[in-house]
Enzyme design. Structure first.
Site, PDB file in Angstrom:
ATOM      1  N   HIS A   1      51.701   5.569  -4.971  1.00  0.00           N
ATOM      2  CA  HIS A   1      50.707   5.265  -6.010  1.00  0.00           C
ATOM      3  C   HIS A   1      50.650   6.419  -7.010  1.00  0.00           C
ATOM      4  O   HIS A   1      50.611   7.578  -6.617  1.00  0.00           O
ATOM      5  CB  HIS A   1      49.338   5.057  -5.359  1.00  0.00           C
ATOM      6  CG  HIS A   1      48.307   4.458  -6.260  1.00  0.00           C
ATOM      7  ND1 HIS A   1      48.498   3.287  -6.963  1.00  0.00           N
ATOM      8  CD2 HIS A   1      47.046   4.860  -6.573  1.00  0.00           C
ATOM      9  CE1 HIS A   1      47.413   3.001  -7.664  1.00  0.00           C
ATOM     10  NE2 HIS A   1      46.523   3.933  -7.452  1.00  0.00           N
TER      11      HIS A   1
ATOM     12  N   TYR B   1       8.330  -0.287 -17.819  1.00  0.00           N
ATOM     13  CA  TYR B   1       7.907   0.872 -17.025  1.00  0.00           C
ATOM     14  C   TYR B   1       7.889   2.154 -17.853  1.00  0.00           C
ATOM     15  O   TYR B   1       8.787   2.393 -18.653  1.00  0.00           O
ATOM     16  CB  TYR B   1       8.849   1.068 -15.837  1.00  0.00           C
ATOM     17  CG  TYR B   1       8.682   0.015 -14.772  1.00  0.00           C
ATOM     18  CD1 TYR B   1       7.492  -0.109 -14.061  1.00  0.00           C
ATOM     19  CD2 TYR B   1       9.732  -0.856 -14.469  1.00  0.00           C
ATOM     20  CE1 TYR B   1       7.341  -1.079 -13.084  1.00  0.00           C
ATOM     21  CE2 TYR B   1       9.600  -1.825 -13.482  1.00  0.00           C
ATOM     22  CZ  TYR B   1       8.394  -1.927 -12.789  1.00  0.00           C
ATOM     23  OH  TYR B   1       8.246  -2.877 -11.825  1.00  0.00           O
TER      24      TYR B   1
ATOM     25  N   LYS C   1      41.428  -6.832  -4.615  1.00  0.00           N
ATOM     26  CA  LYS C   1      40.440  -6.070  -3.835  1.00  0.00           C
ATOM     27  C   LYS C   1      39.073  -6.110  -4.546  1.00  0.00           C
ATOM     28  O   LYS C   1      38.998  -6.456  -5.741  1.00  0.00           O
ATOM     29  CB  LYS C   1      40.918  -4.625  -3.675  1.00  0.00           C
ATOM     30  CG  LYS C   1      41.080  -3.864  -4.991  1.00  0.00           C
ATOM     31  CD  LYS C   1      41.796  -2.528  -4.782  1.00  0.00           C
ATOM     32  CE  LYS C   1      41.989  -1.797  -6.105  1.00  0.00           C
ATOM     33  NZ  LYS C   1      42.878  -0.622  -5.951  1.00  0.00           N
TER      34      LYS C   1
ATOM     35  N   CYS D   1      14.421  -3.057 -15.738  1.00  0.00           N
ATOM     36  CA  CYS D   1      13.768  -3.218 -14.429  1.00  0.00           C
ATOM     37  C   CYS D   1      14.788  -3.721 -13.408  1.00  0.00           C
ATOM     38  O   CYS D   1      15.941  -3.973 -13.749  1.00  0.00           O
ATOM     39  CB  CYS D   1      12.621  -4.214 -14.535  1.00  0.00           C
ATOM     40  SG  CYS D   1      11.516  -3.943 -15.936  1.00  0.00           S
ATOM     41  N   MET D   2      14.351  -3.916 -12.171  1.00  0.00           N
ATOM     42  CA  MET D   2      15.276  -4.356 -11.132  1.00  0.00           C
ATOM     43  C   MET D   2      15.848  -5.743 -11.432  1.00  0.00           C
ATOM     44  O   MET D   2      17.031  -5.986 -11.214  1.00  0.00           O
ATOM     45  CB  MET D   2      14.578  -4.378  -9.765  1.00  0.00           C
ATOM     46  CG  MET D   2      15.546  -4.663  -8.626  1.00  0.00           C
ATOM     47  SD  MET D   2      14.766  -4.794  -7.014  1.00  0.00           S
ATOM     48  CE  MET D   2      14.353  -3.103  -6.660  1.00  0.00           C
TER      49      MET D   2
HETATM   50  C1  LIG Z   1      43.866  -0.709  -6.878  1.00  0.00           C
HETATM   51  C2  LIG Z   1      45.285  -0.383  -6.658  1.00  0.00           C
HETATM   52  C3  LIG Z   1      46.273  -0.889  -7.516  1.00  0.00           C
HETATM   53  C4  LIG Z   1      45.945  -1.648  -8.792  1.00  0.00           C
HETATM   54  O1  LIG Z   1      45.758  -0.722  -9.832  1.00  0.00           O
HETATM   55  P1  LIG Z   1      45.425  -1.196 -11.323  1.00  0.00           P
HETATM   56  O2  LIG Z   1      45.342   0.067 -12.090  1.00  0.00           O
HETATM   57  O3  LIG Z   1      44.117  -1.898 -11.261  1.00  0.00           O
HETATM   58  O4  LIG Z   1      46.530  -2.097 -11.743  1.00  0.00           O
HETATM   59  C5  LIG Z   1      47.586  -0.650  -7.192  1.00  0.00           C
HETATM   60  N1  LIG Z   1      47.920   0.086  -6.103  1.00  0.00           N
HETATM   61  C6  LIG Z   1      46.994   0.607  -5.288  1.00  0.00           C
HETATM   62  C7  LIG Z   1      47.427   1.402  -4.119  1.00  0.00           C
HETATM   63  C8  LIG Z   1      45.644   0.413  -5.533  1.00  0.00           C
HETATM   64  O5  LIG Z   1      44.737   0.945  -4.723  1.00  0.00           O
END
Ligand SMILES: *Cc1c(COP(=O)(O)O)cnc(C)c1O
Length: 385
Positions: free
Chosen positions: A169, A268, A42, A314-315
């Site tokens: 998770h 700046y 991701k 800076c940018m």
């Molecule tokens: C991003 C994510 C992971 C990966 O987690 P890490 O700590 O980077 O290994 C696993 N499961 C879900 C649902 C996530 O959103």
């Protein structure tokens, strides 16, 4: 990837694909034979580049990919990645048909979502789904047996849906206090046990649990941060079961050098003043590249030594103070190794009072990514061209 994209600018991120492969191979050896590795790519592969990392991970033994959004999954399909992809976040029911057509697996946790999605999937197509359980993260997921049963009753006998997985998770797997993790794992075991049929994949582990808790591996591990060679937390660093190899480094080249006299100012706000005669170099990287203003004072490497960023960032540019004159074009490493000295992603994270995840993600798409394999550049992506 393929050929190297044209680049006109001397600022780039270098991605060591050998290290990605090594980290995936190490995790694969670490888990049981029956457990697959899901490579989490991701957010453009945590800033490393989604397709290049996906290919490296799949070749090194990962069985499938995971992303956060359907757009990210579609982007991988456009880049000719054919492996199974799980979208871990929420998607719209209206897009269920598009996902089914592209063989993209969606995460589901609401009965109403399924009822709505039905109308968008062709009767000949099947949408693969993973059910998400909320065991204590408080983010997405089924929380009660009733919710699960309602979902199962909508799916039952409907060939447009296939429950291929169930997952949860962890909120605290990277913390050395295991109590909340254990609570979540036993809650997940209980909830998964409510299912009428056990799906093909039951998974709970992110990198932290994958590295620390074999009892949570089940039959798939979702490997994110550790695939990129970074530890999920600082407290876990001394506890790693195998060494991780960082894949990300960030470089630029000196664009200009001049001698400032005592009392002359930089950038700046004219906040930096030369205390004596000083060599000041200008680097073509700034906050629009993700090298944010809070990194003022951070050290970078040139000629293998640490030198500080002086004055405001800076940018598009920032200035460093050199110990002596150096030629225009001299390489400067902001993250990574140079002449035996090293600036880890974790050093930048600590300077910014954040986590390493945020550092590689924040290097913006203006910075081209260059891929290295066996010490050779094998391709690059310049997202502007
Ligand atoms: C991003 C994510 C992971 C990966 O987690 P890490 O700590 O980077 O290994 C696993 N499961 C879900 C649902 C996530 O959103």
């Amino acid at each position: 990837m393929g050929e190297q994209t044209k680049m006109y600018r001397d600022t780039w991120a270098e991605i060591n694909l050998d290290h990605i492969s090594y980290n995936v191979e190490s995790m694969k050896k670490h888990v049981d034979e029956g457990t697959i590795v899901i490579a989490v790519v991701k957010a453009n592969g945590y800033g490393h580049g989604d397709a290049a990392v996906a290919e490296a991970a799949l070749n090194a033994g990962a069985s499938c990919l995971a992303v956060a959004t359907l757009d990210e999954a579609m982007a991988l399909r456009k880049k000719k990645i054919a492996a199974p992809i799980l979208v871990m976040g929420a998607s719209r029911p209206e897009n269920a048909g598009d996902a089914a057509k592209e063989n993209i697996t969606l995460t589901v946790f609401q009965k109403d979502w399924l009822s709505a999605a039905k109308g968008y999937i062709k009767s000949a197509d099947t949408l693969h789904i993973h059910l998400k359980f909320d065991t204590g993260m408080g983010r997405l997921g089924i929380r009660s047996r009733d919710e699960l049963q309602e979902i199962e009753s909508v799916i039952k006998g409907d060939k447009r849906f296939l429950i291929e997985g169930a997952f949860t998770h962890f909120a605290t797997a990277d913390s050395l206090d295991n109590a909340y993790f254990e609570q979540q794992l036993s809650r997940f075991e209980e909830m998964a046990g409510w299912m009428e049929e056990a799906p093909k994949y039951v998974h709970s582990s992110n990198s932290a649990a994958g590295l620390r808790f074999p009892q949570a591996h089940l039959n798939a591990v979702r490997m994110g941060i550790s695939m990129y060679g970074l530890a999920p937390s600082m407290e876990m660093k001394p506890e790693l079961p195998f060494p991780l190899k960082e894949a990300f480094s960030l470089h630029t080249r000196i664009a200009h050098v001049k001698k400032l006299h005592k009392g002359e100012k930089v950038s700046y706000g004219a906040t930096y003043e030369a205390g004596e005669d000083e060599w000041i170099a200008t680097l073509p990287i700034g906050y629009a590249d993700g090298w944010i203003r809070k990194l003022q004072g951070q050290e970078v490497l040139t000629e293998g030594i640490r030198v500080p960023i002086v004055g405001r960032i800076c940018m598009d540019q920032c200035m460093i103070k050199l110990p002596h004159e150096m030629p225009v074009g001299t390489q400067v490493t902001l993250i990574g190794e140079q002449g035996g000295e090293k600036i880890h992603v974790d050093e930048i994270a600590q300077k910014l009072e954040t986590i390493n995840y945020e550092v590689t993600c924040m290097v913006s798409s203006r910075v081209p990514r260059i891929y290295k394999r066996d010490g050779h550049i094998i391709g690059g992506v310049n997202y502007l061209l």
